[in-house]
Design a protein around this motif. Structure first.
Motif, short mmCIF file in Angstrom:
data_model
loop_
_atom_site.label_atom_id
_atom_site.label_comp_id
_atom_site.label_asym_id
_atom_site.label_seq_id
_atom_site.Cartn_x
_atom_site.Cartn_y
_atom_site.Cartn_z
N ASP A 1 0.82 -1.22 0.00
CA ASP A 1 0.00 0.00 0.00
C ASP A 1 0.85 1.27 0.00
N ASN B 1 -1.54 -5.20 -6.28
CA ASN B 1 -2.70 -5.64 -7.02
C ASN B 1 -3.61 -6.49 -6.13
N THR C 1 -11.90 5.41 -10.05
CA THR C 1 -11.82 6.72 -9.41
C THR C 1 -10.37 7.19 -9.46
N TRP C 2 -10.17 8.40 -9.98
CA TRP C 2 -8.83 8.99 -10.07
C TRP C 2 -8.77 10.17 -9.11
N LYS D 1 -3.54 8.61 -7.48
CA LYS D 1 -4.03 7.29 -7.10
C LYS D 1 -5.22 6.95 -7.97
N THR E 1 -8.22 4.01 -8.30
CA THR E 1 -8.88 2.92 -7.57
C THR E 1 -9.97 2.33 -8.44
N ARG F 1 -13.27 -0.31 -8.30
CA ARG F 1 -14.21 -1.01 -7.40
C ARG F 1 -15.16 -1.85 -8.25
N SER G 1 -13.05 -3.99 2.23
CA SER G 1 -11.98 -3.29 1.52
C SER G 1 -11.36 -4.15 0.43
N GLN H 1 -11.89 -3.62 -3.66
CA GLN H 1 -11.28 -2.55 -4.44
C GLN H 1 -9.80 -2.83 -4.59
N ALA H 2 -9.21 -2.23 -5.60
CA ALA H 2 -7.77 -2.32 -5.81
C ALA H 2 -7.29 -0.94 -6.23
N SER H 3 -6.12 -0.56 -5.75
CA SER H 3 -5.58 0.77 -6.02
C SER H 3 -4.13 0.70 -6.47
N LYS I 1 -0.93 3.56 -6.64
CA LYS I 1 -0.41 4.91 -6.44
C LYS I 1 0.76 5.13 -7.39
#
Length: 526
Positions: A109, A135, A171-172, A213, A215, A217, A244, A247-249, A251
């Motif tokens: 993270d 991932n 989502t950016w 970042k 994300t 979902r 949680s 979702q995957a994010s 950065k």
């Protein structure tokens, strides 16, 4: 892999082969899991030594180095990270050594970035970043060229999939307190794999490194609306699942550089189509009054290839075709150019009318090439002129076409719009035996495809003529009386006479019709 070359040190290096090998964090020995490897070409911009925001050990502030960059998407853990300089054929370099970092930790993270320096013979140096990202289901990956010129922008594309086939939402967001409103330019789904790819434009306003970042979902239906599953699961009962995990994010950072090289330019002083009209829904050109369709297609490809600031790394650049709306002398020319570009194999071509207030810089973000179609008169908008000049300064390629495009007449003040900035050609308003606009030649009408025709010939050595089978074409419209300035440009085509018995000798001095200007070449300050 398409590669660039080391221009600074003159070595045989054209890129890097990156390898990330999983190792045991305690022993440093390979875990047996497969290593990841990728090849990248050298970037078109250089890495400045004074940017300490992303380098663990910065170079000297006055330095500038070639580099390559690659994202790896990996699980948290420890890795041996290797950067091997390679030649254009993909072989290991004989001039520069392999650089390796051992047992580097990739944390959960967070954004992980590593710099490796490869020592070369002589003064050659190069550097790279290796990025490890996390991932989680749904799975996500990112494609971006993080480095841009300050004031320009790049395109970031995130690709995600869901093992259950749920719909996805991206989502950016900007980090580090930066205001960021992403412009989504595409969202597509691969019908075979179900992968969803969303691309956004990320702008830069000044030379700075910024964090972002993205994300993804997975979604489900709730009260007739698609809703993130992580928002629905806490309301359920009997579910032993961490919301949680829905979702995957990733950065990442972008780095805006201040020292960019102006890209190449091409100036085409004729229209690519002649007497264009629509027949059965298709654009038709009269090749008795202008170049053949095959010539126009080859010219369009050659012009874009020449000005493309990253031809080897991105042979299919985003191209913005802009139509000057002041004059409607050739109403279909912009559509014809777009069609020729697409026929040449370019798949990312957008077409817009020049805005009433002029072309603005934000409209050029993420494009590598701008083709300004000016079929009737020169640029008459201060905003458009400044946007095009700034676009080139920031490393973008510029093409301008039109048979009246090089004039500076009736433009006040002239220094706002001097077309020599783009053409490297002067406009001869003292031409004799005809008129400067070229509508009459030796007393004969040479305009509107209604009189005599010019003979135009490509210079075989010009990059605009690359692969061109037939180097000559007729032209039935006017041609400005231009002349090359001799300040670093290359003449691409000239007139060689008229299609009229006994009148070839009236154009004793060839008229310059096309030019190319190399990257980094600018007019001297007045």
């Amino acid at each position: 892999m398409a590669l660039n070359i080391d221009l600074i040190g003159g070595s045989d290096v054209a890129g890097f082969r990156f390898t990330a090998t999983p190792v045991d964090c305690d022993t440093g020995l390979p875990t047996g899991d497969p290593a990841m490897s990728a090849e990248e070409s050298l970037e078109q911009v250089n890495l400045p030594g004074d940017n300490s925001t992303f380098e663990k050990k910065p170079y000297d502030p006055d330095s500038s180095h070639h580099f390559s960059d690659h994202f790896f998407t990996v699980a948290p853990g420890c890795y041996d990270i290797e950067a091997t300089p390679i030649t254009g054929d993909g072989d290991d370099s004989l001039d520069c050594a392999t650089a390796t970092l051992y047992n580097e930790t990739v944390y959960d993270d967070t954004f992980n970035e590593f710099l490796l320096i490869s020592q070369c013979r002589g003064v050659a140096r190069t550097a790279l970043d290796v990025i490890g990202t996390l991932n989680h289901p749904p799975e996500i990956s990112l494609e971006i060229d993080k480095f841009m010129c300050a004031g320009a922008g790049v395109v970031a594309c995130a690709t995600a999939s869901d093992p259950d086939g749920d719909p996805l939402e991206f989502t950016w967001e900007g980090r580090e307190g930066e205001c960021f409103e992403p412009e989504v330019i595409s969202n597509t789904t691969d019908p075979e794999t179900g992968e969803v790819t969303e691309c956004v434009v990320i702008p830069s306003r000044r030379a700075k490194s910024l964090g972002y970042k993205v994300t993804v979902r997975d979604l489900a239906w709730e009260n007739w609306c698609l809703t993130p599953i992580e928002d629905i699961l806490p309301e359920q009962t009997g579910v032993d699942f961490d919301a949680s995990e829905s979702q995957a994010s990733i950065k990442f950072k972008t780095h805006a550089l201040a020292d960019c090289t102006p890209a190449g330019m091409a100036f085409i002083g004729v229209t690519l189509g002649a007497d264009l009209c629509v027949v059965d829904g298709k654009l038709k050109t009269d090749d008795s009054m202008g170049m053949k369709k095959s010539q126009a297609t080859k010219l369009a490809k050659n012009a874009v290839d020449y000005v493309n600031p990253n031809l080897l790394g991105d042979p299919d650049p985003r191209i913005l075709v802009v139509r000057d709306t002041v004059n409607n002398e050739d109403p279909y020319e912009d559509e014809y150019i777009k069609a020729r570009l697409e026929a040449a194999g370019f798949t990312q071509v957008d077409l817009i009318d020049e805005p009433v207030g002029g072309l603005k810089r934000y409209q050029t973000i993420s494009y590598s090439v701008i083709w300004f179609v000016n079929p009737g008169y020169p640029i008459n908008n201060k905003k458009t002129y400044r946007t095009l000049t700034k676009f080139r300064e920031l490393g973008g390629g510029v093409i301008i076409s039109g048979d009246d495009a090089n004039q500076n007449q009736d433009l006040q003040p002239p220094n706002w719009y001097n077309m020599e900035t783009f053409s490297f050609m002067g406009f001869d308003d003292t031409a004799t035996n005809d008129n400067p606009n070229g509508t009459y030649t030796c007393g004969y009408l040479t305009d509107q495809n209604q009189g005599k025709r010019y003979i135009v010939k490509f210079d075989a050595a010009s990059p605009l003529a690359s692969g061109m089978g037939d180097l000559t074409f007729p032209y039935g419209n006017d041609i400005d009386r231009n002349y090359a300035l001799g300040l670093g440009e290359t003449v691409g085509a000239t007139t060689v006479g008229l299609y009229y018995p006994g009148k070839k000798e009236c154009l004793v001095d060839p008229v310059t019709v096309m030019t190319t200007v190399p990257a980094g070449t600018v007019l001297p300050s007045p």
